[in-house]
Design a protein around this motif. Structure first.
Motif, PDB file in Angstrom:
ATOM      1  N   GLU A 299      68.798  96.298  24.536  1.00  0.00           N
ATOM      2  CA  GLU A 299      68.322  97.123  25.633  1.00  0.00           C
ATOM      3  C   GLU A 299      67.383  96.337  26.554  1.00  0.00           C
ATOM      4  O   GLU A 299      67.458  96.444  27.781  1.00  0.00           O
ATOM      5  CB  GLU A 299      67.603  98.359  25.086  1.00  0.00           C
ATOM      6  CG  GLU A 299      67.104  99.315  26.154  1.00  0.00           C
ATOM      7  CD  GLU A 299      68.233  99.877  27.007  1.00  0.00           C
ATOM      8  OE1 GLU A 299      67.970 100.173  28.188  1.00  0.00           O
ATOM      9  OE2 GLU A 299      69.366  99.999  26.497  1.00  0.00           O
ATOM     10  N   HIS A 300      66.521  95.538  25.909  1.00  0.00           N
ATOM     11  CA  HIS A 300      65.616  94.699  26.706  1.00  0.00           C
ATOM     12  C   HIS A 300      66.414  93.690  27.527  1.00  0.00           C
ATOM     13  O   HIS A 300      66.073  93.413  28.691  1.00  0.00           O
ATOM     14  CB  HIS A 300      64.652  93.963  25.777  1.00  0.00           C
ATOM     15  CG  HIS A 300      63.709  93.044  26.489  1.00  0.00           C
ATOM     16  ND1 HIS A 300      62.678  93.480  27.285  1.00  0.00           N
ATOM     17  CD2 HIS A 300      63.659  91.673  26.527  1.00  0.00           C
ATOM     18  CE1 HIS A 300      62.027  92.450  27.790  1.00  0.00           C
ATOM     19  NE2 HIS A 300      62.603  91.338  27.352  1.00  0.00           N
ATOM     20  N   GLU A 301      67.488  93.174  26.933  1.00  0.00           N
ATOM     21  CA  GLU A 301      68.328  92.217  27.648  1.00  0.00           C
ATOM     22  C   GLU A 301      68.968  92.878  28.865  1.00  0.00           C
ATOM     23  O   GLU A 301      69.046  92.273  29.938  1.00  0.00           O
ATOM     24  CB  GLU A 301      69.408  91.680  26.712  1.00  0.00           C
ATOM     25  CG  GLU A 301      70.315  90.631  27.337  1.00  0.00           C
ATOM     26  CD  GLU A 301      71.368  90.148  26.378  1.00  0.00           C
ATOM     27  OE1 GLU A 301      72.207  89.328  26.796  1.00  0.00           O
ATOM     28  OE2 GLU A 301      71.364  90.583  25.201  1.00  0.00           O
ATOM     29  N   ARG A 302      69.431  94.129  28.666  1.00  0.00           N
ATOM     30  CA  ARG A 302      70.014  94.845  29.806  1.00  0.00           C
ATOM     31  C   ARG A 302      68.975  95.047  30.912  1.00  0.00           C
ATOM     32  O   ARG A 302      69.281  94.904  32.108  1.00  0.00           O
ATOM     33  CB  ARG A 302      70.564  96.189  29.346  1.00  0.00           C
ATOM     34  CG  ARG A 302      71.761  96.093  28.396  1.00  0.00           C
ATOM     35  CD  ARG A 302      72.431  97.444  28.256  1.00  0.00           C
ATOM     36  NE  ARG A 302      73.498  97.411  27.275  1.00  0.00           N
ATOM     37  CZ  ARG A 302      73.385  97.846  26.028  1.00  0.00           C
ATOM     38  NH1 ARG A 302      72.224  98.363  25.618  1.00  0.00           N
ATOM     39  NH2 ARG A 302      74.401  97.793  25.193  1.00  0.00           N
ATOM     40  N   GLN A 303      67.740  95.406  30.473  1.00  0.00           N
ATOM     41  CA  GLN A 303      66.691  95.597  31.463  1.00  0.00           C
ATOM     42  C   GLN A 303      66.387  94.292  32.191  1.00  0.00           C
ATOM     43  O   GLN A 303      66.186  94.281  33.415  1.00  0.00           O
ATOM     44  CB  GLN A 303      65.433  96.130  30.789  1.00  0.00           C
ATOM     45  CG  GLN A 303      65.583  97.544  30.237  1.00  0.00           C
ATOM     46  CD  GLN A 303      64.339  98.010  29.519  1.00  0.00           C
ATOM     47  OE1 GLN A 303      63.354  97.288  29.413  1.00  0.00           O
ATOM     48  NE2 GLN A 303      64.376  99.242  29.005  1.00  0.00           N
ATOM     49  N   VAL A 304      66.345  93.197  31.411  1.00  0.00           N
ATOM     50  CA  VAL A 304      66.089  91.886  32.030  1.00  0.00           C
ATOM     51  C   VAL A 304      67.203  91.535  33.003  1.00  0.00           C
ATOM     52  O   VAL A 304      66.954  90.993  34.094  1.00  0.00           O
ATOM     53  CB  VAL A 304      65.948  90.803  30.937  1.00  0.00           C
ATOM     54  CG1 VAL A 304      65.926  89.414  31.570  1.00  0.00           C
ATOM     55  CG2 VAL A 304      64.670  91.027  30.135  1.00  0.00           C
ATOM     56  N   GLU A 305      68.450  91.848  32.605  1.00  0.00           N
ATOM     57  CA  GLU A 305      69.566  91.566  33.505  1.00  0.00           C
ATOM     58  C   GLU A 305      69.436  92.368  34.794  1.00  0.00           C
ATOM     59  O   GLU A 305      69.696  91.846  35.888  1.00  0.00           O
ATOM     60  CB  GLU A 305      70.888  91.898  32.803  1.00  0.00           C
ATOM     61  CG  GLU A 305      71.243  90.910  31.688  1.00  0.00           C
ATOM     62  CD  GLU A 305      72.498  91.331  30.936  1.00  0.00           C
ATOM     63  OE1 GLU A 305      73.018  92.442  31.221  1.00  0.00           O
ATOM     64  OE2 GLU A 305      72.953  90.553  30.081  1.00  0.00           O
TER      65      GLU A 305
END
Length: 551
Positions: A299-305
């Protein structure tokens, strides 16, 4: 809601539990097979060693018991032997020697032989039972076989060490291993001889018990077979137990492996259910925690993306705020350098055509970095360009810009700026500063440099009165060969790994040494000098500079 592991899994995993996780396949034996094999081999080794020790002990003990049993039988049969001998002596004394030899045919002999047969038939260990007699006292009376199954004679060992004893037994009873021939068959036997009449060298009669060594060996082999059978049953029971233990230990592991396979296939919401409270259960709980961490990281990766996508757009927007081209003005060698410390920067430079003869040079720095700083810098740039049109007063432009910026800028943030208007025809320059770093001017005529820093405070500190009273303008005349350098604090505050700043003096010395070269080379060498000073340290602030030289 997260699904819970219950031992269920795709059909492929059910066929071979724990055989694969995602695209990873197990090689070799399973953990249960290895565990069972190890325990089985251990049990087999222990059983083998235990069996060898037990067989050795029981074999020796059995032989000792057989010897002690023979000894007891000799003692038991001694009264019978004495009676037989007495009956024989009576016949011996009454009849001739030839007749005496057929004592077994007398009524007493027939009765004694019947008793003898009963004893022999009752114990398969006894090969023969004989009474030997002699008319004259002798060390080894063997003159007449009074009674026996078939034995006629035997020899005693000449070596006294061949005789064996029975612990606590009568020393007159001799025990030894020997050989006899019965029915033309050579056989090894265990002899027991007990004196019936006389003693030592004065013996007149002896009772002789002969035990079959083959029968003894059969009993020993029977004992070994029984022990081996017991050991085999023990090993089989141990193997069965090891399989059960292996299944008990690996069953929760297989459940965990199947649940890991589900997660490996992409179901990050799946959770395993701890089957035990030991280390395997702890591993299952750690796996659930890891899965949650992966979900959180995903989820954090999606937010970072998403943020990176937004930053990319913002970076493009910020780049559009900068001049696309450097003005090409006859007699002016202009060049710039701009490097962000982050994805988007808070520095700004610009060239604004004020009218046909005047060009404004702007360089600014916002106190905040990143996205907020970039947003406020974009807002400041818009206001500044609106106020610059047809306005030949740098101080007035900054004052009007400050009025709008101060109303909307976040508390605690501010913008420093250096604003210079150059009459490209007369080379006259008017400069105003909003609390920015000084402008460095190198004078070709005197080969010295000067610092231009008109009075003023940063944009956004005050909504008008104080700023308007503070800001001042400074007019300068530029001559052929002179160089102007405008920069942000990222230049002089560039730090190395020891947190040492490059400094104002280093910049002034650089200008003094390189003022006469092309502006493009001037910027390139300046950036190289900053990079050499910084070394492996991270760039902590935006670096922006604009320079031009009068040709």
């Amino acid at each position: 809601a997260p699904t819970r592991g219950s031992g269920g899994s795709p059909a492929k995993s059910n066929r071979d539990p724990g055989a694969e996780i995602g695209s990873l396949h197990r090689r070799g034996l399973s953990l249960a097979a290895k565990f069972s094999l190890f325990i089985s081999l251990l049990i087999l080794l222990i059983s083998l060693l235990f069996g060898l020790v037990v067989i050795r002990l029981f074999k020796d003990k059995l032989k000792e018991e057989i010897k002690r049993s023979g000894y007891q039988q000799v003692l038991t049969l001694k009264p019978l032997g004495k009676r037989v001998y007495r009956s024989f002596v009576d016949t011996w004394l009454m009849n001739t020697k030839a007749e005496a030899k057929s004592y077994a045919d007398t009524p007493a002999g027939v009765s004694d032989k019947a008793d003898l047969k009963q004893i022999l038939d009752g114990d398969p260990r006894i090969l023969d039972l004989a009474v030997f007699a002699s008319k004259e006292p002798a060390k080894d009376p063997s003159g007449v076989v009074v009674i026996a199954r078939g034995l006629t004679t035997f020899s005693m060992p000449n070596d006294p060490t061949k005789f064996e004893t029975v612990d606590g037994g009568d020393p007159d009873i001799k025990v030894w291993w020997g050989d006899i021939t019965v029915d033309d068959k050579h056989e090894r036997v265990l002899f027991f001889r007990v004196p019936l009449e006389g003693k030592d060298d004065k013996l007149l009669a002896t009772g002789n018990l002969i035990l079959s060594a083959s029968q003894i060996d059969q009993e020993v082999q029977s004992l070994i077979r029984k022990i081996a059978l017991f050991g085999l049953l023990f090993v089989l029971a141990g193997i069965a137990l090891s399989l059960g233990l292996a299944s008990l230990v690996t069953s929760p592991i297989n459940v965990l492996v199947r649940d890991m396979d589900i997660v490996a296939r992409g179901d990050l919401e799946h959770e395993t259910r701890p089957q035990t409270s030991d280390e395997i259960g702890l591993l299952a709980m750690a796996f659930n925690r890891m899965t949650k961490s992966i979900r959180s990281a995903r989820e954090h990766e999606r937010q970072v993306e998403r943020i990176n996508a937004d930053l990319s757009i913002l970076k493009e927007i910020h780049a559009k705020l900068m001049p696309e081209k450097i003005p090409q003005i006859p007699g002016y060698d202009i060049f710039t350098g701009y490097y962000c410390a982050r994805e988007v920067g808070g520095d700004y430079y610009d060239f604004i055509p004020v009218d046909r003869d005047h060009l404004a040079f702007v360089i600014a720095d916002v106190s905040g970095k990143g996205i907020p700083g970039s947003m406020y810098m974009g807002y400041t740039r818009t206001i500044l360009r609106m106020m610059a049109t047809e306005n030949l007063s740098p101080a007035d432009v900054l004052s009007k810009t400050n009025y709008h910026v101060a109303k909307d800028i976040k508390r605690g943030m501010f913008v420093t700026a250096m604003y210079a208007i150059v009459n490209v025809r007369t080379r006259e320059m008017t400069v105003a500063s909003a609390g920015h770093n000084p402008m460095v001017i190198w004078r070709a005529a005197t080969r010295t440099h000067e610092l231009v820093r008109p009075n003023g405070i940063a944009l956004g500190f005050d909504k008008g009165p104080i700023f308007d009273r503070t800001v001042r303008e400074q007019k300068l005349k530029l001559n052929r060969g002179d160089r102007v350098v405008m920069y942000t604090d990222g230049v002089v505050e560039a730090m190395n790994a020891e947190h040492e700043e490059w400094g104002d003096e280093a910049l002034e010395a650089f200008v003094q040494q390189n003022a006469e070269i092309k502006s493009k080379d001037f910027v390139r060498l300046l950036l190289k000098a900053l990079d050499d000073h910084k070394g492996e340290a991270e760039q902590h602030d935006d670096i922006t500079l604009t320079t031009f030289r009068i040709e």
